[in-house]
Design an enzyme around this catalytic site. Structure first.
Site, PDB file in Angstrom:
ATOM      1  CG  HIS A   1      47.213  42.863  40.882  1.00 38.26           C
ATOM      2  ND1 HIS A   1      47.532  41.464  40.743  1.00 38.26           N
ATOM      3  CD2 HIS A   1      48.199  43.518  41.560  1.00 38.26           C
ATOM      4  CE1 HIS A   1      48.817  41.735  41.254  1.00 38.26           C
ATOM      5  NE2 HIS A   1      49.289  42.607  41.739  1.00 38.26           N
TER       6      HIS A   1
ATOM      7  CE  LYS B   1      35.716  35.558  43.845  1.00 38.49           C
ATOM      8  NZ  LYS B   1      35.759  36.708  44.071  1.00 38.49           N
TER       9      LYS B   1
ATOM     10  CE1 TYR C   1      43.988  34.282  38.826  1.00 43.39           C
ATOM     11  CE2 TYR C   1      43.725  32.081  39.889  1.00 43.39           C
ATOM     12  CZ  TYR C   1      43.696  33.438  39.813  1.00 43.39           C
ATOM     13  OH  TYR C   1      43.489  34.002  41.326  1.00 43.39           O
TER      14      TYR C   1
ATOM     15  CE1 TYR D   1      41.067  37.991  40.953  1.00 45.54           C
ATOM     16  CE2 TYR D   1      40.818  36.043  40.477  1.00 45.54           C
ATOM     17  CZ  TYR D   1      41.863  36.828  41.180  1.00 45.54           C
ATOM     18  OH  TYR D   1      42.742  36.337  41.363  1.00 45.54           O
TER      19      TYR D   1
ATOM     20  N   PRO E   1      41.194  27.136  46.286  1.00 44.84           N
ATOM     21  CG  PRO E   1      43.389  26.629  46.265  1.00 44.84           C
ATOM     22  CD  PRO E   1      41.816  26.215  46.501  1.00 44.84           C
TER      23      PRO E   1
HETATM   24  C1  PHB Z   1      47.881  33.633  46.520  1.00 46.14           C
HETATM   25  O1  PHB Z   1      48.705  34.493  46.348  1.00 46.14           O
HETATM   26  O2  PHB Z   1      48.256  32.591  47.381  1.00 46.14           O
HETATM   27  C2  PHB Z   1      46.658  33.121  45.791  1.00 46.14           C
HETATM   28  C3  PHB Z   1      46.412  34.099  44.914  1.00 46.14           C
HETATM   29  C4  PHB Z   1      45.193  33.739  43.975  1.00 46.14           C
HETATM   30  C5  PHB Z   1      44.566  32.456  44.271  1.00 46.14           C
HETATM   31  C6  PHB Z   1      44.843  31.615  45.016  1.00 46.14           C
HETATM   32  C7  PHB Z   1      45.905  32.024  46.016  1.00 46.14           C
HETATM   33  O3  PHB Z   1      43.534  32.063  43.299  1.00 46.14           O
END
Ligand code: PHB
Ligand code: APR
Length: 389
Positions: free
Chosen positions: A72, A296, A200, A384, A292
């Site tokens: 990504h 991280k 997000y 990130y 989450p």
């Molecule tokens: C996930 O794919 O479960 C996931 C991805 C990014 C995040 C948290 C969870 O910040």
């Protein structure tokens, strides 16, 4: 039994450390409370920083990850119907990989088994003795039979609810914690992802996240009340709420389907200091937890393992304990930066029950600054994709 490093916990931290040490000729035994299937049944995040990718390849378990993982180059941030992309590749020339933690753990188990690694499942009553002595040992039961492992060092990779952190005396340990007033309701569905990269989403109704595991396995989250339970949410209700929180173009193309997993996770920031006591070293969730939002969790475990693996290798190969002596300070320096970023992402994108109108304006301005300022996007990108080890 005797080994050089007794590793408590057969999750990603413990398995990665055991595999890396094995490739340097350093012997370890992994003690796991659950069964292998139980460990592999856990649904966890799936974003790997470049440091973790390097460690997996160094451990000799990167082949399937490199074949099946998705690179990504950036992520979408949305606020209601407005959206923009923070492009890591354009901004800082870096990327991340999407590869489920379950697959990481599966690959590590396969490697340990192929190498004849010692992993003891279904252990009970694990106790660490003499961590502050020169002759530590670990006792535990298997099927009610008492066992003992004498070792040079103990790696506490047993997660937030393990015994390792509790072994460090309270007058030695200092803990820092922030509990967030909401949770994440997550579902897994065998449906194509709504977007080729993550979304997000911040909205007046709360946070949402659109993620994936592969072309036909999607992972979605919505911010929910801590008083909620998964049974309070039908699939239909989940999908309708998700559509209200993501941009309308994404909502229009969202493919819904039955959830094959549905769970609620609380959000907390947590760090314990120090991460070493005598011959006991804490790694991963045993020492720290992040919300989450910044993806991280596994990636902070990875940098701990990097520092401990190199410290143990330096000791056993060169008789130099400098890496071990500097472990806690070095690991914590990176952990606190990851805690900051995870707290920042969480504060930026979620609705807090006590937010004033002014607070909402500040949140809105922060997102608008991120959308319009290259330096802000560079700072987010650098955090990130993963700060240097
Ligand atoms: C996930 O794919 O479960 C996931 C991805 C990014 C995040 C948290 C969870 O910040
Ligand atoms: N004895 C033996 N094993 C134990 C004990 C114990 N007393 N207590 C816990 N364990 C095991 C758990 O069953 C689990 O398999 O330790 C393992 C810890 O694994 P994780 O909790 O996954 O922690 P870690 O390996 O540090 O990985 C961190 O996992 O939880 C996610 O978000 C987190 O992505 C991050 C990653």
């Amino acid at each position: 039994m005797k080994t050089q490093v007794c590793i408590i916990g057969g999750g990603p931290s413990g398995l990665l450390l055991s595999q890396l040490l094995h490739r340097k000729g350093i012997d370890s035994i992994v003690l796991e409370r659950k069964t292998k299937d139980y460990v592999l049944g856990r649904i966890r995040a799936g974003i790997l920083e470049k440091g973790m990718l390097h460690l997996m390849r160094e451990a000799g378990v990167g082949e399937r990850m490199d074949r099946e993982g998705f690179v990504h180059e950036g992520t979408v941030i949305s606020y209601g119907d407005e959206q923009f992309t923070v492009n890591f590749k354009d901004t800082i020339g870096e990327t991340v990989m999407v590869y489920g933690q379950t697959e990481v753990t599966r690959d590590l188990y396969a490697a340990r088994e192929a190498a004849g690694g010692q992993i003891v499942f279904n252990v009970d009553q694990v106790v660490i003795h003499g961590a502050d002595s020169d002759a530590p040992f670990v006792t535990y039961d298997v099927d009610g039979d008492p066992q003992r492992i004498d070792c040079d060092y103990v790696a506490g990779c047993d997660g937030f609810h393990g015994v390792s952190r509790q072994t460090i005396p309270l007058d030695v340990r200092k803990e820092y914690e922030k509990v967030y007033p909401f949770g994440w309701l997550g579902i897994l569905s065998e449906t194509p992802p709504v977007h080729e990269e993550l979304i997000y989403a911040s909205s007046e109704r709360g946070f949402a996240l659109c993620s994936m595991r592969n072309d036909n396995l999607s992972r979605y989250y919505i911010q929910c009340s801590l008083s909620d339970s998964p049974d309070d949410w039908t699939d239909e209700a989940f999908w309708e709420e998700l559509k209200r929180r993501i941009p309308s173009d994404a909502a229009d193309r969202l493919v819904t389907g039955p959830s094959i997993e549905k769970s609620i996770a609380p959000l907390r920031s947590f760090v314990t200091e120090p991460m070493r006591w005598g011959r006991l070293f804490l790694c991963g969730d045993a020492a720290h937890i992040v919300p989450p939002t910044g993806a991280k969790g596994l990636n902070t475990a990875a940098s701990d393992i990097h520092y401990l693996y190199h410290g143990l290798t330096q000791f056993y190969h060169e008789g130099d304990s400098a890496g071990l002596d500097g472990y806690s300070e070095k690991a914590l320096a990176r952990i606190w930066k990851a805690e900051r970023f995870s707290w920042w992402m969480t504060s930026l994108l979620h609705r807090f029950p006590d937010q004033s109108e002014f607070d909402l304006k500040m949140q809105r301005a922060e997102i608008e600054f991120l959308r319009t300022n290259k330096a802000a996007q560079q700072a987010m990108a650098e955090n990130y994709v993963g700060l240097p080890y």
